[in-house]
Design a protein around this motif. Structure first.
Motif, PDB file in Angstrom:
ATOM      1  N   ASN A 213       0.847  -1.188   0.000  1.00 31.03           N
ATOM      2  CA  ASN A 213       0.000   0.000   0.000  1.00 31.03           C
ATOM      3  C   ASN A 213       0.887   1.244   0.000  1.00 31.03           C
ATOM      4  OD1 ASN A 213      -1.754   2.112   0.445  1.00 31.03           O
ATOM      5  ND2 ASN A 213      -2.904   1.082   2.073  1.00 31.03           N
ATOM      6  N   PRO A 214       0.856   2.059  -1.056  1.00 33.97           N
ATOM      7  CA  PRO A 214       1.732   3.241  -1.090  1.00 33.97           C
ATOM      8  C   PRO A 214       1.478   4.212   0.052  1.00 33.97           C
ATOM      9  CG  PRO A 214       0.120   3.288  -2.883  1.00 33.97           C
ATOM     10  CD  PRO A 214       0.038   1.934  -2.277  1.00 33.97           C
ATOM     11  N   ASP A 215       0.284   4.173   0.641  1.00 28.33           N
ATOM     12  CA  ASP A 215      -0.013   5.065   1.763  1.00 28.33           C
ATOM     13  C   ASP A 215       0.787   4.703   3.009  1.00 28.33           C
ATOM     14  OD1 ASP A 215      -1.816   6.461   0.229  1.00 28.33           O
ATOM     15  OD2 ASP A 215      -3.546   5.278   0.890  1.00 28.33           O
ATOM     16  N   ASP A 216       1.377   3.512   3.012  1.00 25.98           N
ATOM     17  CA  ASP A 216       2.190   3.092   4.153  1.00 25.98           C
ATOM     18  C   ASP A 216       3.653   3.502   4.008  1.00 25.98           C
ATOM     19  OD1 ASP A 216       0.015   1.941   5.401  1.00 25.98           O
ATOM     20  OD2 ASP A 216       0.372  -0.057   4.546  1.00 25.98           O
ATOM     21  N   TRP A 217       3.969   4.219   2.907  1.00 31.21           N
ATOM     22  CA  TRP A 217       5.349   4.601   2.630  1.00 31.21           C
ATOM     23  C   TRP A 217       5.471   6.115   2.532  1.00 31.21           C
ATOM     24  CZ3 TRP A 217       9.560   1.316   2.149  1.00 31.21           C
ATOM     25  CH2 TRP A 217       9.248  -0.050   2.257  1.00 31.21           C
ATOM     26  N   GLN A 218       6.664   6.621   2.845  1.00 27.48           N
ATOM     27  CA  GLN A 218       6.901   8.056   2.773  1.00 27.48           C
ATOM     28  C   GLN A 218       8.224   8.348   2.059  1.00 27.48           C
ATOM     29  OE1 GLN A 218       7.079   9.452   6.805  1.00 27.48           O
ATOM     30  NE2 GLN A 218       8.756   8.084   7.382  1.00 27.48           N
ATOM     31  N   PHE A 219       8.252   9.444   1.342  1.00 28.33           N
ATOM     32  CA  PHE A 219       9.484   9.937   0.743  1.00 28.33           C
ATOM     33  C   PHE A 219      10.431  10.332   1.863  1.00 28.33           C
ATOM     34  CE2 PHE A 219      12.012  13.514  -0.912  1.00 28.33           C
ATOM     35  CZ  PHE A 219      12.588  12.927  -2.027  1.00 28.33           C
ATOM     36  N   ASP A 220      11.676   9.859   1.774  1.00 30.34           N
ATOM     37  CA  ASP A 220      12.599  10.059   2.898  1.00 30.34           C
ATOM     38  C   ASP A 220      14.031  10.077   2.383  1.00 30.34           C
ATOM     39  OD1 ASP A 220      14.004  10.118   5.252  1.00 30.34           O
ATOM     40  OD2 ASP A 220      13.361   8.151   5.952  1.00 30.34           O
ATOM     41  N   ILE A 221      14.682  11.248   2.476  1.00 32.58           N
ATOM     42  CA  ILE A 221      16.093  11.343   2.094  1.00 32.58           C
ATOM     43  C   ILE A 221      16.927  11.833   3.278  1.00 32.58           C
ATOM     44  CG2 ILE A 221      15.665  11.623  -0.370  1.00 32.58           C
ATOM     45  CD1 ILE A 221      16.057  14.636  -0.030  1.00 32.58           C
ATOM     46  N   SER A 222      16.483  11.475   4.474  1.00 28.84           N
ATOM     47  CA  SER A 222      17.137  11.973   5.691  1.00 28.84           C
ATOM     48  C   SER A 222      18.255  11.071   6.190  1.00 28.84           C
ATOM     49  CB  SER A 222      16.094  12.135   6.807  1.00 28.84           C
ATOM     50  OG  SER A 222      15.535  10.870   7.164  1.00 28.84           O
ATOM     51  N   ASN A 223      18.419   9.896   5.581  1.00 28.53           N
ATOM     52  CA  ASN A 223      19.452   8.972   6.056  1.00 28.53           C
ATOM     53  C   ASN A 223      20.339   8.551   4.887  1.00 28.53           C
ATOM     54  OD1 ASN A 223      18.578   6.208   4.915  1.00 28.53           O
ATOM     55  ND2 ASN A 223      16.679   7.012   5.815  1.00 28.53           N
ATOM     56  N   PRO A 224      21.548   8.066   5.187  1.00 35.68           N
ATOM     57  CA  PRO A 224      22.489   7.724   4.118  1.00 35.68           C
ATOM     58  C   PRO A 224      22.295   6.339   3.511  1.00 35.68           C
ATOM     59  CG  PRO A 224      23.540   7.407   6.237  1.00 35.68           C
ATOM     60  CD  PRO A 224      22.163   7.956   6.526  1.00 35.68           C
ATOM     61  N   ASP A 225      21.308   5.599   3.968  1.00 38.32           N
ATOM     62  CA  ASP A 225      21.167   4.214   3.529  1.00 38.32           C
ATOM     63  C   ASP A 225      20.752   4.112   2.059  1.00 38.32           C
ATOM     64  OD1 ASP A 225      21.788   3.414   6.063  1.00 38.32           O
ATOM     65  OD2 ASP A 225      19.720   3.079   6.688  1.00 38.32           O
ATOM     66  N   PHE A 226      21.412   3.222   1.377  1.00 35.84           N
ATOM     67  CA  PHE A 226      21.003   2.765   0.049  1.00 35.84           C
ATOM     68  C   PHE A 226      20.813   1.262   0.197  1.00 35.84           C
ATOM     69  CE2 PHE A 226      22.459   6.856  -1.109  1.00 35.84           C
ATOM     70  CZ  PHE A 226      21.975   7.162  -2.377  1.00 35.84           C
ATOM     71  N   PRO A 227      19.569   0.823   0.458  1.00 36.89           N
ATOM     72  CA  PRO A 227      19.350  -0.589   0.786  1.00 36.89           C
ATOM     73  C   PRO A 227      20.004  -1.537  -0.223  1.00 36.89           C
ATOM     74  CG  PRO A 227      17.347   0.652   1.169  1.00 36.89           C
ATOM     75  CD  PRO A 227      18.318   1.599   0.505  1.00 36.89           C
ATOM     76  N   GLY A 228      20.738  -2.504   0.317  1.00 33.38           N
ATOM     77  CA  GLY A 228      21.440  -3.464  -0.516  1.00 33.38           C
ATOM     78  C   GLY A 228      22.873  -3.075  -0.824  1.00 33.38           C
ATOM     79  N   ILE A 229      23.269  -1.843  -0.473  1.00 32.25           N
ATOM     80  CA  ILE A 229      24.649  -1.382  -0.639  1.00 32.25           C
ATOM     81  C   ILE A 229      25.304  -1.340   0.739  1.00 32.25           C
ATOM     82  CG2 ILE A 229      26.161   0.466  -1.444  1.00 32.25           C
ATOM     83  CD1 ILE A 229      24.601  -0.803  -3.701  1.00 32.25           C
ATOM     84  N   TYR A 230      26.521  -1.873   0.833  1.00 37.79           N
ATOM     85  CA  TYR A 230      27.200  -1.959   2.130  1.00 37.79           C
ATOM     86  C   TYR A 230      28.637  -1.481   2.007  1.00 37.79           C
ATOM     87  CZ  TYR A 230      23.272  -5.120   2.868  1.00 37.79           C
ATOM     88  OH  TYR A 230      22.009  -5.665   2.935  1.00 37.79           O
ATOM     89  N   SER A 231      29.138  -0.836   3.079  1.00 37.09           N
ATOM     90  CA  SER A 231      30.551  -0.492   3.139  1.00 37.09           C
ATOM     91  C   SER A 231      31.365  -1.768   3.245  1.00 37.09           C
ATOM     92  CB  SER A 231      30.839   0.404   4.348  1.00 37.09           C
ATOM     93  OG  SER A 231      30.314   1.693   4.159  1.00 37.09           O
ATOM     94  N   PHE A 232      32.491  -1.768   2.530  1.00 36.08           N
ATOM     95  CA  PHE A 232      33.363  -2.946   2.512  1.00 36.08           C
ATOM     96  C   PHE A 232      34.792  -2.431   2.445  1.00 36.08           C
ATOM     97  CE2 PHE A 232      35.317  -6.600   0.120  1.00 36.08           C
ATOM     98  CZ  PHE A 232      35.146  -7.547   1.121  1.00 36.08           C
ATOM     99  N   GLY A 233      35.388  -2.207   3.622  1.00 32.67           N
ATOM    100  CA  GLY A 233      36.708  -1.601   3.660  1.00 32.67           C
ATOM    101  C   GLY A 233      36.638  -0.180   3.140  1.00 32.67           C
ATOM    102  N   GLU A 234      37.492   0.137   2.172  1.00 36.00           N
ATOM    103  CA  GLU A 234      37.507   1.464   1.574  1.00 36.00           C
ATOM    104  C   GLU A 234      36.491   1.596   0.440  1.00 36.00           C
ATOM    105  OE1 GLU A 234      39.454   4.054   2.602  1.00 36.00           O
ATOM    106  OE2 GLU A 234      40.040   2.747   4.270  1.00 36.00           O
ATOM    107  N   ALA A 235      35.814   0.513   0.111  1.00 33.26           N
ATOM    108  CA  ALA A 235      34.908   0.510  -1.030  1.00 33.26           C
ATOM    109  C   ALA A 235      33.498   0.143  -0.571  1.00 33.26           C
ATOM    110  CB  ALA A 235      35.409  -0.466  -2.094  1.00 33.26           C
ATOM    111  N   PHE A 236      32.668  -0.214  -1.540  1.00 37.28           N
ATOM    112  CA  PHE A 236      31.283  -0.586  -1.264  1.00 37.28           C
ATOM    113  C   PHE A 236      30.936  -1.811  -2.081  1.00 37.28           C
ATOM    114  CE2 PHE A 236      31.874   3.907  -0.734  1.00 37.28           C
ATOM    115  CZ  PHE A 236      31.385   4.126   0.546  1.00 37.28           C
ATOM    116  N   ILE A 237      30.010  -2.594  -1.587  1.00 38.57           N
ATOM    117  CA  ILE A 237      29.592  -3.804  -2.265  1.00 38.57           C
ATOM    118  C   ILE A 237      28.076  -3.769  -2.440  1.00 38.57           C
ATOM    119  CG2 ILE A 237      29.218  -5.246  -0.203  1.00 38.57           C
ATOM    120  CD1 ILE A 237      30.734  -7.486  -1.750  1.00 38.57           C
TER     121      ILE A 237
END
Length: 432
Positions: free
Chosen positions: A290-314
């Motif tokens: 239900n789209p009504d259960d979701w909100q636009f949110d750019i307040s955090n640095p998370d990119f789901p599925g992307i993770y820090s890995f040493g000096e890089a990202f995976i």
């Protein structure tokens, strides 16, 4: 096999989200509307994918490549994956498998797991050289390269989709009964770069402008300039591969350690690219469609599925927690049974994985061979790769290894028999 330890993303990625939001007019309104549409589409499409299973993966014969119906080609483009039967003669493929077995038995080789090596950090066996330069293999990859085009009709300079190049990769000989956790659902060819690099981001401009149904994952305009390795992480490709792929050297069926795919590249791209800009409202389930259960949110640095890995990202490494609406526990379907000489391909944006279980009786043996067209960046890489081949060392995108120049059965230049194979491997010849 041990699981790498990932960390949180840096706070500066909040600024990346704000930069993206400022780059598109009415970003919040447009992507919020698109997000609701994507959730509705995901609820429908994931049910279809789960119900079709392996039958939803297109299968064609090599000798039919020039005569497929428009409807079948459109289905392949939408799903972004396929099996091509009988690319190489069965007997020749079996011979290559035997040579690989002999190679790893006679030489000190790199591979994982350390106590029972099955995924080999090897690039220059005679089998691999013969396969990469085989005219049928290169014909198949050329056909796939030609799936791409310029969406706006403008000529794309210095790109030749009819001139295949070859990216040297590895192989596996997977034994039955071994748990395999090394390749969960993921997308290759760039992680955070999909948002951070402006050319890579441009590949998804229709999605970020809210017109996600207009997204064309086969558009060359930005793709050929996209930088997929901003952080120089080993095993991160720096070239443009239109399709990832492998050549089967054995029979491998579902539940026998084969490839799994999410067969809808337009939906998975749209969902993955917009997912970082939305979070469930307080008290609402992250699994809600239900789209009504979701909100636009750019307040955090998370990119789901992307993770820090040493000096890089995976990543992207989507899962049922980070990308719940893709229903990956139901929609990562296994490709149909393959036989020696068949090839499996998947678009460079397709979510894919390797089955954890192998309950078959035969080793599952494949050589990784992607499709790669001529572009200036690709050609420059192949030139460096050629030097690695001549020295018997790992190609530029891969970690340094023991080297193979003194190995028994190593491939040599004269193992590249066909002129088109020589050209694909960077040895200058004119193919008539």
């Amino acid at each position: 096999m041990s699981t790498p330890q990932f960390g949180p993303l840096p706070p500066r990625f909040v600024d990346l989200k704000k930069e993206i939001a400022a780059s598109y007019p009415d970003f919040e309104a447009n992507v919020t509307k698109a997000w609701g549409e994507i959730l509705a589409e995901a609820e429908k499409i994931t049910k279809e994918i789960a119900s079709q299973g392996s039958q939803g993966v297109p299968e064609i014969k090599f000798d039919e490549l020039g005569s497929l119906s428009d409807e079948l080609v459109a289905d392949i483009r939408r799903k972004g994956c396929l099996v091509i039967r009988d690319v190489v003669d069965d007997e020749e493929a079996r011979t290559w498998q035997a040579w690989l077995r002999e190679y790893v038995s006679k030489n000190p080789v790199d591979g994982i797991p350390e106590d029972d090596k099955q995924f080999f950090q090897l690039y220059w066996t005679k089998s691999q050289i013969r396969a990469r330069s085989h005219p049928n293999v290169l014909a198949a990859t050329t056909w796939l390269n030609k799936m791409y085009h310029s969406k706006n009709g403008d000529e794309v300079e210095d790109v030749d989709l009819e001139k295949p190049l070859m990216y040297a990769d590895r192989f596996r000989i997977r034994h039955p009964g071994v748990q395999w956790d090394a390749h969960p659902p993921h997308v290759d060819g760039g992680g955070i770069e999909r948002w951070e690099d402006k050319f890579f981001r441009g590949c998804f401009a229709d999605i970020l402008s809210g017109n996600w149904r207009e997204h064309d994952p086969y558009d060359l305009q930005n793709r050929i300039h996209a930088r997929s390795s901003l952080y120089k992480r080993p095993n991160q490709a720096t070239v443009f591969r239109t399709y990832q792929g492998w050549l089967a050297l054995s029979e491998t069926a579902p539940n026998e350690g084969t490839l799994q795919v999410f067969p809808n590249v337009i939906l998975s791209n749209a969902y993955t690219i917009l997912r970082p800009f939305f979070s469930p409202k307080e008290g609402r389930s992250a699994e809600s469609f239900n789209p009504d259960d979701w909100q636009f949110d750019i307040s955090n640095p998370d990119f789901p599925g992307i993770y820090s890995f040493g000096e890089a990202f995976i990543g992207p490494r989507p899962n049922t927690a980070t990308h719940p609406h893709l229903k990956l526990d139901e929609t990562m379907v296994s490709v149909p049974k393959v036989y020696p000489g068949d090839m499996v391909f998947w678009h460079c944006d397709v979510i894919h994985a390797v089955e954890k279980q192998h309950v078959g009786k035969e080793d599952s043996t494949v050589m990784y061979i992607p499709a790669m067209p001529y572009t200036p960046i690709n050609a420059a890489y192949v030139e460096r790769q050629k030097e690695s081949f001549l020295k018997g060392i790992a190609p530029p995108d891969f970690p340094t290894n023991k080297g193979e120049i003194n190995c028994v059965g190593v491939g040599l230049v004269y193992d590249i028999v066909d002129p088109i194979g020589k050209q694909a491997m960077g040895f200058a010849v004119e193919v008539v």
